[in-house]
Design a protein around this motif. Structure first.
Motif, PDB file in Angstrom:
ATOM      1  N   SER A  59       0.763  -1.337  -0.007  1.00  0.00           N
ATOM      2  CA  SER A  59      -0.162   0.132   0.111  1.00  0.00           C
ATOM      3  C   SER A  59       0.747   1.203  -0.095  1.00  0.00           C
ATOM      4  N   GLU A  60       2.074   0.968   0.401  1.00  0.00           N
ATOM      5  CA  GLU A  60       3.015   2.327   0.322  1.00  0.00           C
ATOM      6  C   GLU A  60       3.896   2.406  -0.848  1.00  0.00           C
ATOM      7  N   ARG A  61       3.769   1.534  -1.673  1.00  0.00           N
ATOM      8  CA  ARG A  61       4.672   1.483  -3.066  1.00  0.00           C
ATOM      9  C   ARG A  61       4.046   2.263  -3.908  1.00  0.00           C
ATOM     10  N   HIS A  62       4.274   3.604  -3.820  1.00  0.00           N
ATOM     11  CA  HIS A  62       3.699   4.544  -4.647  1.00  0.00           C
ATOM     12  C   HIS A  62       4.411   5.788  -4.783  1.00  0.00           C
ATOM     13  N   VAL A  63       4.094   6.790  -5.643  1.00  0.00           N
ATOM     14  CA  VAL A  63       4.754   7.905  -5.803  1.00  0.00           C
ATOM     15  C   VAL A  63       4.736   8.717  -4.747  1.00  0.00           C
ATOM     16  N   GLY A  64       6.009   9.421  -4.597  1.00  0.00           N
ATOM     17  CA  GLY A  64       6.052  10.565  -3.284  1.00  0.00           C
ATOM     18  C   GLY A  64       7.515  10.258  -2.852  1.00  0.00           C
ATOM     19  N   ASP A  65       7.837  11.524  -2.245  1.00  0.00           N
ATOM     20  CA  ASP A  65       9.142  11.557  -1.493  1.00  0.00           C
ATOM     21  C   ASP A  65      10.355  11.463  -2.324  1.00  0.00           C
ATOM     22  N   GLY A  66      10.406  11.791  -3.837  1.00  0.00           N
ATOM     23  CA  GLY A  66      11.449  11.715  -4.508  1.00  0.00           C
ATOM     24  C   GLY A  66      11.170  10.567  -5.799  1.00  0.00           C
ATOM     25  N   LEU A  67      10.376   9.674  -5.407  1.00  0.00           N
ATOM     26  CA  LEU A  67       9.734   8.667  -6.402  1.00  0.00           C
ATOM     27  C   LEU A  67       8.627   9.209  -7.207  1.00  0.00           C
ATOM     28  N   ASP A  68       8.972   9.563  -8.758  1.00  0.00           N
ATOM     29  CA  ASP A  68       7.771   9.813  -9.663  1.00  0.00           C
ATOM     30  C   ASP A  68       7.398   8.751 -10.113  1.00  0.00           C
ATOM     31  N   ALA A  69       6.380   8.891 -10.950  1.00  0.00           N
ATOM     32  CA  ALA A  69       5.652   7.745 -11.742  1.00  0.00           C
ATOM     33  C   ALA A  69       6.605   6.761 -12.587  1.00  0.00           C
ATOM     34  N   ALA A  70       7.697   7.476 -13.253  1.00  0.00           N
ATOM     35  CA  ALA A  70       8.639   6.632 -13.929  1.00  0.00           C
ATOM     36  C   ALA A  70       9.498   5.783 -12.945  1.00  0.00           C
ATOM     37  N   LEU A  71       9.998   6.279 -11.853  1.00  0.00           N
ATOM     38  CA  LEU A  71      10.842   5.565 -11.052  1.00  0.00           C
ATOM     39  C   LEU A  71       9.853   4.479 -10.284  1.00  0.00           C
ATOM     40  N   VAL A  72       8.863   4.703  -9.878  1.00  0.00           N
ATOM     41  CA  VAL A  72       7.956   3.897  -9.367  1.00  0.00           C
ATOM     42  C   VAL A  72       7.814   2.527 -10.444  1.00  0.00           C
ATOM     43  N   THR A  73       7.453   2.707 -11.563  1.00  0.00           N
ATOM     44  CA  THR A  73       7.239   1.979 -12.689  1.00  0.00           C
ATOM     45  C   THR A  73       8.639   1.071 -12.753  1.00  0.00           C
ATOM     46  N   GLN A  74       9.816   1.851 -12.738  1.00  0.00           N
ATOM     47  CA  GLN A  74      11.100   0.850 -12.493  1.00  0.00           C
ATOM     48  C   GLN A  74      11.211   0.115 -11.823  1.00  0.00           C
ATOM     49  N   LEU A  75      10.869   0.515 -10.558  1.00  0.00           N
ATOM     50  CA  LEU A  75      10.927  -0.397  -9.088  1.00  0.00           C
ATOM     51  C   LEU A  75       9.999  -1.623  -9.544  1.00  0.00           C
ATOM     52  N   GLN A  76       8.718  -1.414  -9.885  1.00  0.00           N
ATOM     53  CA  GLN A  76       7.808  -2.377 -10.184  1.00  0.00           C
ATOM     54  C   GLN A  76       8.274  -3.370 -10.918  1.00  0.00           C
ATOM     55  N   LYS A  77       9.161  -3.127 -11.997  1.00  0.00           N
ATOM     56  CA  LYS A  77       9.520  -4.002 -12.913  1.00  0.00           C
ATOM     57  C   LYS A  77      10.798  -4.950 -12.334  1.00  0.00           C
ATOM     58  N   PHE A  78      11.285  -4.421 -11.461  1.00  0.00           N
ATOM     59  CA  PHE A  78      12.473  -5.201 -10.599  1.00  0.00           C
ATOM     60  C   PHE A  78      11.869  -6.320  -9.902  1.00  0.00           C
ATOM     61  N   GLU A  79      10.592  -6.212  -9.300  1.00  0.00           N
ATOM     62  CA  GLU A  79       9.722  -7.267  -8.562  1.00  0.00           C
ATOM     63  C   GLU A  79       9.616  -8.647  -9.525  1.00  0.00           C
ATOM     64  N   THR A  80       9.482  -8.667 -10.600  1.00  0.00           N
ATOM     65  CA  THR A  80       9.360  -9.924 -11.676  1.00  0.00           C
ATOM     66  C   THR A  80      10.649  -9.927 -12.525  1.00  0.00           C
ATOM     67  N   ARG A  81      11.904  -9.333 -12.245  1.00  0.00           N
ATOM     68  CA  ARG A  81      13.036  -9.452 -13.196  1.00  0.00           C
ATOM     69  C   ARG A  81      13.720 -10.583 -12.606  1.00  0.00           C
ATOM     70  N   ASN A  82      14.110 -11.403 -13.774  1.00  0.00           N
ATOM     71  CA  ASN A  82      14.881 -12.796 -13.339  1.00  0.00           C
ATOM     72  C   ASN A  82      16.431 -12.063 -13.181  1.00  0.00           C
ATOM     73  N   ASP A  83      16.730 -11.947 -11.799  1.00  0.00           N
ATOM     74  CA  ASP A  83      18.308 -11.254 -11.645  1.00  0.00           C
ATOM     75  C   ASP A  83      18.544 -11.720 -10.422  1.00  0.00           C
ATOM     76  N   GLU A  84      19.398 -12.458 -10.105  1.00  0.00           N
ATOM     77  CA  GLU A  84      19.768 -13.078  -8.787  1.00  0.00           C
ATOM     78  C   GLU A  84      20.321 -11.815  -7.965  1.00  0.00           C
ATOM     79  N   SER A  85      20.651 -10.648  -8.434  1.00  0.00           N
ATOM     80  CA  SER A  85      20.884  -9.365  -7.435  1.00  0.00           C
ATOM     81  C   SER A  85      19.530  -9.045  -6.772  1.00  0.00           C
ATOM     82  N   PHE A  86      18.551  -9.154  -7.611  1.00  0.00           N
ATOM     83  CA  PHE A  86      17.010  -8.940  -7.168  1.00  0.00           C
ATOM     84  C   PHE A  86      16.301 -10.085  -6.165  1.00  0.00           C
ATOM     85  N   GLN A  87      16.421 -11.069  -6.948  1.00  0.00           N
ATOM     86  CA  GLN A  87      15.654 -12.270  -6.407  1.00  0.00           C
ATOM     87  C   GLN A  87      16.329 -12.990  -5.511  1.00  0.00           C
TER      88      GLN A  87
END
Length: 355
Positions: A167-195
């Motif tokens: 519920s707190e993963r949203h725009v604000g405090d330096g995160l704009d829509a573009a950065l939120v989209t970037q972070l959301q993509k990391f959630e499903t990105r197959n990368d050992e650094s993230f997963q």
């Protein structure tokens, strides 16, 4: 007397150069040290980006459970740091811009959202973490995630994102829509650094990851890229039957999403030896007149030396730290050997941790 020396010199020249032996043995330098010894576990990893489409990140849970039991206090990942990306971007005559784009995310969107360039963001991250509270607010985490993105430290930004309730993963405090989209993509990105790295950091209460990859050491000059590629591929094609069988076994485990079994296999000395001989050993046997195989190995060793130096620097301020280094499996033999030469450092057996 002069004639005698001349003859002696001539004799040495005829038998070839004398190979220098280490003059000072450093292997016992830390004998009797009074401080705590660092424990470093190198996890040889597959690159999850190459996993089959059927791969599901939750199949990594048994691996994460065993790594969490090691209780690392610091996690390093195979990614270029923001500082390194900033360096190579400033030297297009040395590092081809297309190569920089392969390994470094464009910091412009985060700079636009936060007003911080990479150096300023790195300074802000350091300042923030020095006074980081035990119970940060969602706003503080959003701000730190944005600052990490501006510092070109995607893995650490994702750590802060994962801490946030959905519920707190949203725009604000330096995160704009573009950065939120970037972070959301990391959630499903197959990368050992993230997963592996980021999810484990959150499980353990760590606030960041340490990016230690380094391509400044493998920037060798190749006269003809196509001929170079063919020479290295020709060397690789000489892989032994045992090496091919090991690869097939790894592919089968990957297709079946048996990730714990896969990680156990690729971290065994036997699998490591087969893979290294079929890759770098084969390259050293390359017969091309340009010695392409030696150039390939020189770049690889230069990269590993600088990566291990970055790892050592990451826990230099933390005597006795427990460190997990997540890296492509082909790096592991170099990491284990080089880290094993460091003073006050014990290299932990990955096989035992994964059992």
């Amino acid at each position: 007397m002069r004639k005698l020396f001349a003859i002696a010199g001539l004799s040495l020249g005829l038998i070839g150069p004398v190979i220098a032996q280490p003059q000072v043995d450093l292997s016992t330098l830390d004998t009797g040290m009074t401080g705590p010894r660092a424990q470093v576990l190198v996890l040889g990893s597959v690159h999850l980006s190459g996993m089959p489409k059927s791969f599901k990140p939750e199949s990594l849970e048994p691996v994460l459970d065993r790594l969490a039991a090691f209780k690392p206090e610091l996690i390093t990942i195979e990614a270029l740091s923001g500082e390194t990306c900033d360096l190579v971007a400033r030297h297009p005559a040395v590092y081809a811009p297309e190569d920089v784009d392969r390994f470094c995310r464009d910091p412009a969107p985060a700079r636009a959202a936060t007003g911080l360039d990479v150096p300023a963001a790195i300074a802000e991250v350091r300042k923030t973490l020095k006074t980081w509270p035990a119970q940060p607010t969602p706003a503080q985490r959003r701000r730190l995630a944005a600052t990490f993105l501006a510092a070109n430290e995607s893995g650490s930004a994702f750590v802060q994102w994962l801490y946030l309730p959905k519920s707190e993963r949203h725009v604000g405090d330096g995160l704009d829509a573009a950065l939120v989209t970037q972070l959301q993509k990391f959630e499903t990105r197959n990368d050992e650094s993230f997963q592996i790295g980021a999810r484990l950091a959150v499980r353990l209460g760590l606030q960041r990851l340490y990016a230690v990859d380094d391509h400044t050491g493998d920037n060798v000059t190749i006269d003809d890229g196509e001929r170079y590629g063919k020479a290295i591929q020709k060397a690789w094609d000489t892989a032994s039957a045992a090496a091919l069988a090991s690869r097939k076994q790894q592919d089968t485990l990957s297709e079946q999403s048996q990730m714990l079994a896969l990680y156990r296999l690729i971290n065994t000395p036997q699998a490591q030896r087969l893979a290294i001989d079929a890759d770098f050993g084969a390259a050293m046997r390359d017969t091309s007149p340009q010695h392409y195989g030696q150039l390939y190995v020189a770049g690889w060793e230069g990269r590993n030396l600088r990566m291990v130096a970055n790892i050592r620097a990451a826990f230099g301020d933390y005597p006795g730290a427990r460190v997990l280094s997540i890296v492509g499996a082909s790096h592991k033999p170099w990491f284990d050997n080089l880290l094993g030469q460091m003073q006050g450092v014990d290299v932990i057996d990955a096989e035992k941790i994964l059992k």
